[in-house]
Design an enzyme around this catalytic site. Structure first.
Site, PDB file in Angstrom:
ATOM      1  N   HIS A  44     -27.741 -24.292 -29.955  1.00 56.87           N
ATOM      2  CA  HIS A  44     -28.753 -25.169 -30.561  1.00 56.87           C
ATOM      3  C   HIS A  44     -30.164 -24.757 -30.145  1.00 56.87           C
ATOM      4  O   HIS A  44     -31.106 -24.855 -30.931  1.00 56.87           O
ATOM      5  CB  HIS A  44     -28.512 -26.629 -30.152  1.00 56.87           C
ATOM      6  CG  HIS A  44     -27.442 -27.292 -30.978  1.00 56.87           C
ATOM      7  ND1 HIS A  44     -26.711 -28.368 -30.548  1.00 56.87           N
ATOM      8  CD2 HIS A  44     -26.982 -27.010 -32.217  1.00 56.87           C
ATOM      9  CE1 HIS A  44     -25.852 -28.724 -31.485  1.00 56.87           C
ATOM     10  NE2 HIS A  44     -25.989 -27.913 -32.511  1.00 56.87           N
TER      11      HIS A  44
ATOM     12  N   ARG B  10     -13.798 -34.653 -26.215  1.00 56.80           N
ATOM     13  CA  ARG B  10     -14.409 -34.153 -27.453  1.00 56.80           C
ATOM     14  C   ARG B  10     -15.609 -33.252 -27.154  1.00 56.80           C
ATOM     15  O   ARG B  10     -15.937 -32.356 -27.932  1.00 56.80           O
ATOM     16  CB  ARG B  10     -14.813 -35.310 -28.370  1.00 56.80           C
ATOM     17  CG  ARG B  10     -15.256 -34.818 -29.740  1.00 56.80           C
ATOM     18  CD  ARG B  10     -15.263 -35.890 -30.803  1.00 56.80           C
ATOM     19  NE  ARG B  10     -15.659 -35.299 -32.074  1.00 56.80           N
ATOM     20  CZ  ARG B  10     -15.557 -35.872 -33.261  1.00 56.80           C
ATOM     21  NH1 ARG B  10     -15.064 -37.079 -33.351  1.00 56.80           N
ATOM     22  NH2 ARG B  10     -15.937 -35.249 -34.355  1.00 56.80           N
TER      23      ARG B  10
ATOM     24  N   ASN C 270     -18.121 -28.710 -28.069  1.00 60.81           N
ATOM     25  CA  ASN C 270     -19.508 -28.224 -28.063  1.00 60.81           C
ATOM     26  C   ASN C 270     -19.645 -26.915 -27.288  1.00 60.81           C
ATOM     27  O   ASN C 270     -20.767 -26.501 -26.970  1.00 60.81           O
ATOM     28  CB  ASN C 270     -20.433 -29.291 -27.466  1.00 60.81           C
ATOM     29  CG  ASN C 270     -20.413 -30.563 -28.291  1.00 60.81           C
ATOM     30  OD1 ASN C 270     -20.336 -30.507 -29.512  1.00 60.81           O
ATOM     31  ND2 ASN C 270     -20.438 -31.712 -27.637  1.00 60.81           N
TER      32      ASN C 270
ATOM     33  N   HIS D 195     -22.483 -24.552 -27.821  1.00 56.84           N
ATOM     34  CA  HIS D 195     -23.448 -25.230 -28.684  1.00 56.84           C
ATOM     35  C   HIS D 195     -24.786 -25.532 -28.002  1.00 56.84           C
ATOM     36  O   HIS D 195     -25.810 -25.611 -28.683  1.00 56.84           O
ATOM     37  CB  HIS D 195     -22.854 -26.524 -29.253  1.00 56.84           C
ATOM     38  CG  HIS D 195     -21.875 -26.287 -30.376  1.00 56.84           C
ATOM     39  ND1 HIS D 195     -20.753 -25.480 -30.236  1.00 56.84           N
ATOM     40  CD2 HIS D 195     -21.847 -26.731 -31.665  1.00 56.84           C
ATOM     41  CE1 HIS D 195     -20.082 -25.468 -31.378  1.00 56.84           C
ATOM     42  NE2 HIS D 195     -20.719 -26.208 -32.258  1.00 56.84           N
TER      43      HIS D 195
ATOM     44  N   GLU E 298     -16.408 -39.310 -28.491  1.00 59.33           N
ATOM     45  CA  GLU E 298     -16.998 -38.413 -27.486  1.00 59.33           C
ATOM     46  C   GLU E 298     -17.460 -39.194 -26.255  1.00 59.33           C
ATOM     47  O   GLU E 298     -18.597 -39.053 -25.805  1.00 59.33           O
ATOM     48  CB  GLU E 298     -18.172 -37.634 -28.120  1.00 59.33           C
ATOM     49  CG  GLU E 298     -18.468 -36.323 -27.427  1.00 59.33           C
ATOM     50  CD  GLU E 298     -19.398 -35.427 -28.232  1.00 59.33           C
ATOM     51  OE1 GLU E 298     -19.200 -35.268 -29.453  1.00 59.33           O
ATOM     52  OE2 GLU E 298     -20.322 -34.877 -27.619  1.00 59.33           O
TER      53      GLU E 298
ATOM     54  N   ARG F  39     -21.959 -51.357 -46.308  1.00 59.27           N
ATOM     55  CA  ARG F  39     -21.407 -51.330 -44.943  1.00 59.27           C
ATOM     56  C   ARG F  39     -20.149 -50.463 -44.834  1.00 59.27           C
ATOM     57  O   ARG F  39     -19.360 -50.613 -43.917  1.00 59.27           O
ATOM     58  CB  ARG F  39     -21.117 -52.736 -44.421  1.00 59.27           C
ATOM     59  CG  ARG F  39     -22.351 -53.588 -44.343  1.00 59.27           C
ATOM     60  CD  ARG F  39     -22.224 -54.678 -43.291  1.00 59.27           C
ATOM     61  NE  ARG F  39     -23.469 -55.404 -43.208  1.00 59.27           N
ATOM     62  CZ  ARG F  39     -23.728 -56.527 -43.857  1.00 59.27           C
ATOM     63  NH1 ARG F  39     -22.800 -57.073 -44.612  1.00 59.27           N
ATOM     64  NH2 ARG F  39     -24.883 -57.115 -43.728  1.00 59.27           N
TER      65      ARG F  39
ATOM     66  N   LYS G  44     -17.696 -37.055 -37.762  1.00 59.66           N
ATOM     67  CA  LYS G  44     -19.129 -36.998 -37.430  1.00 59.66           C
ATOM     68  C   LYS G  44     -19.911 -36.802 -38.723  1.00 59.66           C
ATOM     69  O   LYS G  44     -19.628 -35.870 -39.486  1.00 59.66           O
ATOM     70  CB  LYS G  44     -19.422 -35.840 -36.469  1.00 59.66           C
ATOM     71  CG  LYS G  44     -19.127 -36.178 -35.021  1.00 59.66           C
ATOM     72  CD  LYS G  44     -19.663 -35.113 -34.090  1.00 59.66           C
ATOM     73  CE  LYS G  44     -19.365 -35.445 -32.645  1.00 59.66           C
ATOM     74  NZ  LYS G  44     -19.775 -34.364 -31.717  1.00 59.66           N
TER      75      LYS G  44
ATOM     76  N   LYS H  73      -8.487 -29.400 -33.384  1.00 52.45           N
ATOM     77  CA  LYS H  73      -9.553 -30.394 -33.566  1.00 52.45           C
ATOM     78  C   LYS H  73      -8.962 -31.795 -33.702  1.00 52.45           C
ATOM     79  O   LYS H  73      -9.468 -32.760 -33.121  1.00 52.45           O
ATOM     80  CB  LYS H  73     -10.413 -30.059 -34.788  1.00 52.45           C
ATOM     81  CG  LYS H  73     -11.450 -31.141 -35.065  1.00 52.45           C
ATOM     82  CD  LYS H  73     -12.841 -30.690 -35.168  1.00 52.45           C
ATOM     83  CE  LYS H  73     -13.822 -31.854 -35.133  1.00 52.45           C
ATOM     84  NZ  LYS H  73     -15.127 -31.556 -35.613  1.00 52.45           N
TER      85      LYS H  73
ATOM     86  N   GLU I   3     -16.493 -20.716 -35.104  1.00 49.29           N
ATOM     87  CA  GLU I   3     -15.903 -22.004 -34.705  1.00 49.29           C
ATOM     88  C   GLU I   3     -14.390 -21.859 -34.492  1.00 49.29           C
ATOM     89  O   GLU I   3     -13.799 -22.580 -33.694  1.00 49.29           O
ATOM     90  CB  GLU I   3     -16.206 -23.094 -35.747  1.00 49.29           C
ATOM     91  CG  GLU I   3     -17.692 -23.431 -35.908  1.00 49.29           C
ATOM     92  CD  GLU I   3     -18.248 -24.381 -34.823  1.00 49.29           C
ATOM     93  OE1 GLU I   3     -17.502 -24.776 -33.908  1.00 49.29           O
ATOM     94  OE2 GLU I   3     -19.457 -24.698 -34.914  1.00 49.29           O
TER      95      GLU I   3
ATOM     96  N   HIS J 267     -25.706 -21.611 -38.224  1.00 48.41           N
ATOM     97  CA  HIS J 267     -25.174 -22.388 -37.097  1.00 48.41           C
ATOM     98  C   HIS J 267     -24.050 -21.628 -36.378  1.00 48.41           C
ATOM     99  O   HIS J 267     -24.040 -21.515 -35.158  1.00 48.41           O
ATOM    100  CB  HIS J 267     -24.674 -23.748 -37.596  1.00 48.41           C
ATOM    101  CG  HIS J 267     -23.986 -24.554 -36.540  1.00 48.41           C
ATOM    102  ND1 HIS J 267     -24.661 -25.077 -35.457  1.00 48.41           N
ATOM    103  CD2 HIS J 267     -22.672 -24.900 -36.374  1.00 48.41           C
ATOM    104  CE1 HIS J 267     -23.806 -25.724 -34.678  1.00 48.41           C
ATOM    105  NE2 HIS J 267     -22.594 -25.629 -35.214  1.00 48.41           N
TER     106      HIS J 267
HETATM  107  N1  GLY Z   1     -18.364 -30.415 -34.159  1.00 46.89           N
HETATM  108  C1  GLY Z   1     -18.099 -31.075 -32.943  1.00 46.89           C
HETATM  109  C2  GLY Z   1     -17.354 -32.342 -33.105  1.00 46.89           C
HETATM  110  O1  GLY Z   1     -16.879 -32.638 -34.166  1.00 46.89           O
HETATM  111  O2  GLY Z   1     -17.236 -33.074 -32.148  1.00 46.89           O
END
Ligand code: GLY
Length: 364
Positions: free
Chosen positions: A250, A239, A243, A246, A234, A118, A140, A224, A182, A264
């Site tokens: 994507h 947040r 994107n 993106h 998010e 856990r 993430k 960030k 990025e 990417h």
């Molecule tokens: N790569 C986007 C984020 O971390 O929210």
């Protein structure tokens, strides 16, 4: 060495950034070590960095677990193998696993750490520009499944992030450029001054000038960290700004079957070019800003539109990929648009049919 703190109350953690940091990693890691040992899950291509870490952590029992390079490791099978190794090592919840590698290793190890018993700790030591400025920070984690990329995962913040720009010295040029996309993203979403600095210093960054790289990384990581502290999961839209580019990107990646045809970061670059021009078409963004960004991305050796990677998909095909976006809510796909360099915003009124028609008109 610079330190950027991610202000998340009980889940707060420091990001240390500095040239030569990997060789001195023993000190910042020491307070997180339990039972006199530390497991390092590392990309098999990063064996040199593992040796540097081993020397830096002399006196500790460093237990390496190799992960095969490439996206295929970020899978149910890769997760099962790693989790089994951690359980066989009888890892305890209070221990941390080090993720040493690029985004694949960071995402996989972070997710494994989030579910073993856990949840145990994770320390991120990213070794690519993309993972240094983006995926190692913010918690993430994910694996890919047949239904799509990053669809199974968890938010699991690291306990510590160590970024050594020197490790980028051996990164292939293509990966450096892809990671740079990025970096540009942070400038485009909220920092016009940083964009001007990047435009003036692009050649130094591509030549891997240590001071220029460090400044680009520190500025990106600060941006960030602030976004993550404001909207960890998010949920408020802050947040979501990360994107930018993106949703278009994507769709392009999906069209390649997420293959090496388009990395990417390359897809994100193309997506940012498209997001800027689509914003111009909608009368939101000065055309001059979109042209400047496209020129900058071209100078960085990055694609700027839907012809990226030699693709020639129709707008309808790309829009169909977008319809499966995991950020879709209530049938709508949220889009990041721009009012100019440094001024991205979340738009919830974008119609996919309109985007498809734009993509068919756009020739970049
Ligand atoms: N790569 C986007 C984020 O971390 O929210």
């Amino acid at each position: 060495m610079m330190t950027v703190d991610v202000g998340l109350a009980t889940r707060a953690y420091p990001i240390h950034i500095g040239s030569g940091l990997l060789a001195q990693a023993g000190k910042p890691i020491a307070p997180l070590v339990r039972n006199g040992r530390i497991v390092v899950a590392y990309d098999r291509n990063c064996a040199d960095h593992l040796d540097t870490l081993r020397n830096a952590a002399r006196g500790l029992d460093l237990i390496p677990v190799a992960i095969a390079p490439g996206e295929a490791s970020k899978s149910w099978a890769g997760l099962q193998a790693l989790v089994s190794s951690l359980l066989d090592l009888e890892i305890e919840r209070s221990e941390c696993v080090i993720a040493l590698g690029g985004g694949v290793v960071g995402d996989l190890v972070g997710f494994a750490a989030s579910i073993v018993k856990r949840g145990c700790g994770v320390i991120q030591i990213p070794t690519t520009l993309l993972s240094q400025v983006d995926s190692s920070v913010g918690g993430k984690t994910a694996i890919n499944v047949p239904q799509g990329k990053n669809l199974i995962g968890a938010f699991h913040q690291p306990r510590l992030v160590l970024i050594d720009p020197d490790v980028l010295g051996t990164l292939p040029d293509r990966e450096l450029r892809a990671g740079y996309a990025e970096v540009v993203k942070y400038a485009l979403i909220g920092d016009a001054g940083f964009y001007d600095w990047l435009d003036a210093n692009l050649d130094r960054i591509m030549a891997r000038d240590p001071a220029a790289l460090e400044h680009a990384i520190v500025t990106s990581v600060r941006a960030k960290a602030a976004v993550v502290a404001a909207d960890e999961h998010e949920t408020t839209g802050v947040r979501a700004l990360l994107n930018f580019g993106h949703t278009f990107g994507h769709a392009l990646e999906a069209e390649t079957g997420f293959s090496d045809r388009l990395l990417h970061g390359e897809a994100v670059a193309a997506g940012m070019g498209l997001a800027m021009r689509y914003s111009v078409e909608r009368g939101l963004c000065p055309a001059d800003d979109a042209e400047k960004v496209a020129e900058h991305l071209r100078r960085a050796g990055l694609p700027t539109g839907a012809r990226a990677g030699g693709l020639n998909a129709t707008g309808a095909t790309l829009a169909a990929h977008m319809a499966h976006d995991k950020k879709r809510e209530g049938g709508r796909v949220p889009f990041l648009l721009s009012r100019g360099i440094g001024a991205a915003f979340l738009a919830n009124d974008v119609q996919l049919a309109d985007v498809a028609a734009f993509l068919d008109r756009d020739t970049a």
